[in-house]
Scaffold this motif. Structure first.
Motif, mmCIF file in Angstrom:
data_model
loop_
_atom_site.group_PDB
_atom_site.id
_atom_site.type_symbol
_atom_site.label_atom_id
_atom_site.label_comp_id
_atom_site.label_asym_id
_atom_site.label_seq_id
_atom_site.Cartn_x
_atom_site.Cartn_y
_atom_site.Cartn_z
ATOM 1 N N TRP A 18 0.859 -1.203 0.027
ATOM 2 C CA TRP A 18 -0.057 0.056 -0.015
ATOM 3 C C TRP A 18 0.718 1.146 -0.138
ATOM 4 O O TRP A 18 1.761 1.528 0.794
ATOM 5 C CB TRP A 18 -0.722 0.011 1.122
ATOM 6 C CG TRP A 18 -1.698 1.123 1.253
ATOM 7 C CD1 TRP A 18 -2.602 1.733 0.222
ATOM 8 C CD2 TRP A 18 -1.964 2.106 2.403
ATOM 9 N NE1 TRP A 18 -3.367 2.748 0.955
ATOM 10 C CE2 TRP A 18 -2.804 3.083 2.008
ATOM 11 C CE3 TRP A 18 -1.424 1.963 3.598
ATOM 12 C CZ2 TRP A 18 -3.071 4.073 2.926
ATOM 13 C CZ3 TRP A 18 -1.622 3.018 4.546
ATOM 14 C CH2 TRP A 18 -2.707 4.177 4.215
ATOM 15 N N SER A 38 0.096 2.043 -5.220
ATOM 16 C CA SER A 38 0.287 0.590 -4.498
ATOM 17 C C SER A 38 0.845 -0.044 -5.655
ATOM 18 O O SER A 38 0.537 -0.124 -6.849
ATOM 19 C CB SER A 38 -0.959 0.095 -3.981
ATOM 20 O OG SER A 38 -1.453 1.016 -2.877
ATOM 21 N N SER A 79 0.728 -4.302 -6.826
ATOM 22 C CA SER A 79 0.209 -5.489 -6.859
ATOM 23 C C SER A 79 1.121 -6.601 -7.078
ATOM 24 O O SER A 79 1.908 -6.699 -8.310
ATOM 25 C CB SER A 79 -1.261 -5.564 -7.399
ATOM 26 O OG SER A 79 -2.032 -4.571 -6.936
ATOM 27 N N ALA A 111 -4.753 4.087 -3.795
ATOM 28 C CA ALA A 111 -5.744 3.348 -2.994
ATOM 29 C C ALA A 111 -5.832 4.246 -1.617
ATOM 30 O O ALA A 111 -4.963 4.783 -1.034
ATOM 31 C CB ALA A 111 -5.254 2.119 -2.662
ATOM 32 N N SER A 126 -6.755 2.940 1.251
ATOM 33 C CA SER A 126 -6.331 2.038 2.386
ATOM 34 C C SER A 126 -5.688 0.881 1.884
ATOM 35 O O SER A 126 -5.661 0.523 0.771
ATOM 36 C CB SER A 126 -7.688 1.836 3.264
ATOM 37 O OG SER A 126 -8.469 1.036 2.224
ATOM 38 N N SER A 127 -5.078 0.136 2.805
ATOM 39 C CA SER A 127 -4.443 -1.104 2.445
ATOM 40 C C SER A 127 -5.252 -2.274 1.982
ATOM 41 O O SER A 127 -5.023 -3.115 1.282
ATOM 42 C CB SER A 127 -3.466 -1.702 3.851
ATOM 43 O OG SER A 127 -4.465 -1.913 4.789
ATOM 44 N N GLU A 130 -8.015 -1.635 0.464
ATOM 45 C CA GLU A 130 -8.663 -1.308 -1.029
ATOM 46 C C GLU A 130 -7.401 -1.685 -2.033
ATOM 47 O O GLU A 130 -7.709 -2.309 -3.049
ATOM 48 C CB GLU A 130 -8.820 0.188 -1.459
ATOM 49 C CG GLU A 130 -9.015 0.498 -2.431
ATOM 50 C CD GLU A 130 -9.389 1.964 -2.887
ATOM 51 O OE1 GLU A 130 -9.497 2.404 -4.050
ATOM 52 O OE2 GLU A 130 -9.364 2.756 -1.887
ATOM 53 N N ALA A 131 -6.159 -1.618 -1.584
ATOM 54 C CA ALA A 131 -5.073 -2.078 -2.402
ATOM 55 C C ALA A 131 -4.889 -3.539 -2.512
ATOM 56 O O ALA A 131 -4.810 -4.060 -3.641
ATOM 57 C CB ALA A 131 -3.667 -1.647 -1.731
#
Length: 104
Positions: free
Chosen positions: A50, A59, A61, A83, A85-86, A88-89
């Motif tokens: 994140w 972020s 992925s 993102a 928040s973490s 959402e990421a």
């Protein structure tokens, strides 16, 4: 790492690509080994970093997909949006991985 500069590659990026290609050419016996097993279960692992990049707060992925015990897919990608928040990421990373699983 080099592939993220394909849209605006510079001489240093092309030199890095040539170095990678020379390494691959000089080591033909080093590669991926796919072993035969009795099962073909599909497993996937995903994670997200994140806001890991300080410059744009995007972020990153990443996911790995296995068929049996063989690694079939590995991908790391910078997310298109920032993102909040973490969670959402991680959700965005999981959505990319599910698309890959559906394709497999």
């Amino acid at each position: 790492m080099v592939s993220q500069f394909t849209h605006a590659a510079r001489a240093t990026h092309l030199e890095a690509v040539m170095r990678i290609l020379r390494y691959l050419k000089s080591s033909p016996r080093k590669g991926l080994y796919f072993s035969k097993h009795g099962h073909l279960s599909v497993e996937a692992y995903t994670d997200a970093d994140w806001a890991g990049l300080v410059t744009d707060r995007r972020s990153t992925s990443g996911y790995y997909t296995f068929v049996g015990e063989n690694l079939v897919t590995r991908r790391n990608k910078k997310q298109n949006v920032v993102a909040r928040s973490s969670t959402e990421a991680a959700f965005r990373a999981m959505a990319q991985d599910v698309c890959e699983l559906l394709w497999i």
